[in-house]
Design a protein around this motif. Structure first.
Motif, PDB file in Angstrom:
ATOM      1  N   ASP A  32       3.946   5.397   8.947  1.00  0.00           N
ATOM      2  CA  ASP A  32       2.636   5.480   9.583  1.00  0.00           C
ATOM      3  C   ASP A  32       1.577   5.150   8.537  1.00  0.00           C
ATOM      4  O   ASP A  32       0.882   6.020   8.058  1.00  0.00           O
ATOM      5  CB  ASP A  32       2.435   6.888  10.149  1.00  0.00           C
ATOM      6  N   PRO A  33       1.501   3.866   8.139  1.00  0.00           N
ATOM      7  CA  PRO A  33       0.599   3.499   7.042  1.00  0.00           C
ATOM      8  C   PRO A  33      -0.865   3.669   7.409  1.00  0.00           C
ATOM      9  O   PRO A  33      -1.228   3.656   8.582  1.00  0.00           O
ATOM     10  CB  PRO A  33       0.930   2.031   6.783  1.00  0.00           C
ATOM     11  N   PRO A  34      -1.712   3.837   6.396  1.00  0.00           N
ATOM     12  CA  PRO A  34      -3.151   3.922   6.652  1.00  0.00           C
ATOM     13  C   PRO A  34      -3.634   2.676   7.406  1.00  0.00           C
ATOM     14  O   PRO A  34      -3.070   1.604   7.268  1.00  0.00           O
ATOM     15  CB  PRO A  34      -3.756   3.981   5.257  1.00  0.00           C
ATOM     16  N   VAL A  35      -4.682   2.823   8.185  1.00  0.00           N
ATOM     17  CA  VAL A  35      -5.159   1.761   9.054  1.00  0.00           C
ATOM     18  C   VAL A  35      -5.822   0.626   8.288  1.00  0.00           C
ATOM     19  O   VAL A  35      -5.580  -0.536   8.567  1.00  0.00           O
ATOM     20  CB  VAL A  35      -6.133   2.332  10.112  1.00  0.00           C
ATOM     21  N   ILE A  36      -6.662   0.933   7.310  1.00  0.00           N
ATOM     22  CA  ILE A  36      -7.403  -0.112   6.603  1.00  0.00           C
ATOM     23  C   ILE A  36      -6.435  -0.983   5.809  1.00  0.00           C
ATOM     24  O   ILE A  36      -5.519  -0.497   5.165  1.00  0.00           O
ATOM     25  CB  ILE A  36      -8.508   0.484   5.694  1.00  0.00           C
ATOM     26  N   ARG A  37      -6.635  -2.301   5.918  1.00  0.00           N
ATOM     27  CA  ARG A  37      -5.803  -3.277   5.206  1.00  0.00           C
ATOM     28  C   ARG A  37      -6.711  -4.016   4.227  1.00  0.00           C
ATOM     29  O   ARG A  37      -7.781  -4.466   4.600  1.00  0.00           O
ATOM     30  CB  ARG A  37      -5.174  -4.237   6.200  1.00  0.00           C
ATOM     31  N   PHE A  38      -6.265  -4.131   2.992  1.00  0.00           N
ATOM     32  CA  PHE A  38      -7.090  -4.720   1.944  1.00  0.00           C
ATOM     33  C   PHE A  38      -6.614  -6.107   1.541  1.00  0.00           C
ATOM     34  O   PHE A  38      -5.443  -6.444   1.677  1.00  0.00           O
ATOM     35  CB  PHE A  38      -7.067  -3.838   0.692  1.00  0.00           C
ATOM     36  N   MET A  39      -7.559  -6.866   0.977  1.00  0.00           N
ATOM     37  CA  MET A  39      -7.282  -8.118   0.280  1.00  0.00           C
ATOM     38  C   MET A  39      -7.964  -7.970  -1.074  1.00  0.00           C
ATOM     39  O   MET A  39      -9.188  -7.798  -1.129  1.00  0.00           O
ATOM     40  CB  MET A  39      -7.881  -9.300   1.049  1.00  0.00           C
ATOM     41  N   ALA A  40      -7.204  -7.969  -2.155  1.00  0.00           N
ATOM     42  CA  ALA A  40      -7.766  -7.811  -3.496  1.00  0.00           C
ATOM     43  C   ALA A  40      -7.856  -9.178  -4.174  1.00  0.00           C
ATOM     44  O   ALA A  40      -6.905  -9.963  -4.120  1.00  0.00           O
ATOM     45  CB  ALA A  40      -6.895  -6.870  -4.323  1.00  0.00           C
TER      46      ALA A  40
END
Length: 170
Positions: free
Chosen positions: A7-15
């Motif tokens: 159940d991963p956190p909702v926000i998805r990042f691009m670094a």
């Protein structure tokens, strides 16, 4: 380390290319974090928009681009603790390793899966196989992870960042 539920956190990042260490930390925390060492600004923006990601960048000019204006954080600190502190404060990301969530491979960004001790024992150092019962593995690169002393060190560092955030609240 409790075996996490997927159940991963909702926000998805691009670094961006300047934030490789931050990307690794976010993945360890369970955040889906895309990162490429070599990528053009155009490709970075295109992937951010296409995959509905939140851009993390140190590049002020990139942050001014129209397509990412409402979907980015300009990271101000040079060190990863300061960067995590900023994201914790501004985006309210969870910095607690004890919360149940799916951990990700620090290298591949793939959700780690639980593997049996018998399957891990032949591929980890013998003292690790004797000392630990719980193991996670990356389905892509096949690296195996366990809750060693490095896990306690990570947790201590994250606790210090969370406490720093509490001290700075108005």
């Amino acid at each position: 380390m409790n075996m996490p539920q997927p159940d991963p956190p909702v926000i998805r990042f691009m670094a961006d290319a300047m934030l490789g260490r931050l990307a690794r930390w976010l993945r360890i925390l369970g955040y889906d974090t895309a990162y490429e060492k070599v990528i053009t600004d155009e490709a970075l923006i295109e992937q951010t928009v296409r995959e509905n990601r939140w851009l993390l960048t140190r590049d002020r000019r990139l942050a001014l681009r129209k397509l990412v204006r409402s979907r980015h954080t300009l990271i101000v600190s040079d060190d990863v603790e300061g960067q995590l502190h900023q994201l914790h404060r501004e985006l309210k990301i969870d910095l607690d390793l004890t919360h149940q969530r799916a951990y990700r491979c620090a290298c591949c960004n793939v959700v780690l899966t639980s593997i049996r001790h018998a399957d891990a024992a032949p591929i980890v150092p013998p003292f690790v196989a004797q000392q630990y019962e719980e193991f996670l593995q990356c389905p892509r690169c096949r690296r195996v992870f366990w809750p060693g002393t490095h896990w306690q060190n990570l947790d201590r560092r994250l606790t210090a960042i969370r406490e720093r955030s509490l001290d700075q609240q108005p």
